[in-house]
Enzyme design. Structure first.
Site, PDB file in Angstrom:
ATOM      1  CG  ASP A 107     -33.759   8.479  -7.312  1.00 22.77           C
ATOM      2  OD1 ASP A 107     -34.013   8.156  -8.479  1.00 22.77           O
ATOM      3  OD2 ASP A 107     -32.626   8.881  -6.951  1.00 22.77           O
ATOM      4  CB  SER A 108     -36.181   4.700  -8.863  1.00 26.42           C
ATOM      5  OG  SER A 108     -36.767   3.770  -9.742  1.00 26.42           O
ATOM      6  CB  ALA A 109     -32.805   1.242  -9.110  1.00 28.50           C
ATOM      7  N   GLY A 116     -33.317   3.405  -4.056  1.00 31.24           N
ATOM      8  CA  GLY A 116     -34.011   3.134  -2.807  1.00 31.24           C
ATOM      9  C   GLY A 116     -33.881   1.685  -2.392  1.00 31.24           C
ATOM     10  CG  HIS A 132     -40.940   6.379 -10.835  1.00 30.73           C
ATOM     11  ND1 HIS A 132     -41.018   5.672  -9.654  1.00 30.73           N
ATOM     12  CD2 HIS A 132     -39.686   6.149 -11.322  1.00 30.73           C
ATOM     13  CE1 HIS A 132     -39.882   5.033  -9.445  1.00 30.73           C
ATOM     14  NE2 HIS A 132     -39.057   5.314 -10.426  1.00 30.73           N
TER      15      HIS A 132
END
Length: 320
Positions: A157-159, A161, A280
């Site tokens: 997730d996020s970073a 990803g 997010h």
């Protein structure tokens, strides 16, 4: 190759969205970016994320793989012991860790019926993004070399990803078996200074402040290899089937749609799920919510289809 929109907003999501937008996003805008401030945020983050409660429906075992601390999460219903997921947590490359993302990693393990290896990689301010990617990729290589798994899915997730996408790219670079599928929950996929995003409708991420983290991202000791933008055609051609979940209107929705366009051009199966009224990386931020459960179910279903299709192709090739 399809975009699925989900519009099941509720009161809880509405309240959380506006709390994040008014409080959290404001704090992120005003907190200065420095070694000292990032260090203090990390201390607070580690304290807030600590959770000693047992994980429902799974066994958690701590270990070290390729020098990185990990948690091996094995669901009680292990449908496929030869499949594993490498999970890489988010946190803008300077926050979060095993504790904060144990719940979402366990949810993926339970839904997919497969072992999940949750990785704690080195982060800012002590290390830059190249080092974070190096740690994630080293764990992936060790999992491949172990011979324990026939299929490995990369997820984040996020970073996280972004790290997962670079694992795909690095594996292709080195001639290794690529990951068999990719799961991204609001993945950050483009670190290029030219990335054109808007955080106007995002409940959490002030893009201008995140850009100020760039000097920390460029720190060593391990340099980042390859393009900063993981959504381009050069990366898409080596990507496995990919499923991405985002909140509609969040800043990183553009990354997801850019990746989708490149994957479509490359003929790589993909699926994008957009959830209205969410924040997010909500699958990691709001574990156990109905929307998180729906997102994890949709992601697991896509991965199962992709793995089944790959096995069918291999079976046909063997019998030819």
């Amino acid at each position: 190759m399809s975009v699925v929109e989900h519009d099941a907003r509720d009161v809880r999501s509405f309240v959380l969205f506006w709390i994040c937008r008014i409080v959290l996003k404001t704090l992120m805008r005003v907190i200065p970016v420095s070694d000292a401030s990032l260090g203090r945020i990390k201390i607070v983050d580690e304290w807030a994320a600590r959770d000693a409660r047992p994980v429902r429906g799974a066994r958690v075992e701590k270990a070290v793989i390729a020098g990185a601390p990990v948690e091996r999460i094995t669901p009680e219903r292990l449908d496929d012991p030869r499949t594993a997921v490498l999970y890489l947590h988010g946190g803008a490359f300077f926050a979060c860790g095993l504790d904060s993302h144990r719940a979402v990693a366990a949810a993926v393990a339970r839904e997919l019926g497969a072992t999940v290896v949750n990785v704690q990689y080195r982060q800012c301010p002590e290390a830059g993004v190249g080092t974070s990617v190096h740690d994630g990729y080293s764990v992936y290589r060790a999992m491949r070399d172990s011979g324990e798994f026939d299929a490995i899915v990369v997820a984040g997730d996020s970073a996280g990803g972004y790290i997962a996408a670079k694992v795909v790219e690095y594996a292709a670079r080195d001639g290794l078996d690529r990951p068999d599928a990719y799961i991204g929950f609001s993945p950050l996929l483009n670190l290029a200074p030219s990335a054109d995003r808007s955080s106007r409708r995002d409940a959490m991420l002030p893009i201008r402040k995140i850009e100020k983290l760039r000097p920390f991202y460029e720190r060593g000791p391990v340099p980042l290899d390859g393009p900063l933008d993981a959504t381009g055609d050069a990366v898409a051609v080596v990507f496995p089937p990919a499923v991405v979940v985002c909140a509609s209107g969040e800043a990183l929705e553009k990354d997801a749609m850019d990746l989708r366009s490149s994957l479509d051009r490359a003929g790589v199966p993909n699926e994008i799920h957009l959830f209205r009224g969410q924040i997010h990386a909500f699958p990691a931020a709001v574990p156990g919510s109905p929307h998180t459960k729906e997102a994890v179910r949709a992601s697991a279903a896509f991965v199962r289809r992709a793995l089944d299709a790959d096995r069918e192709t291999e079976s046909q090739a063997d019998s030819a």
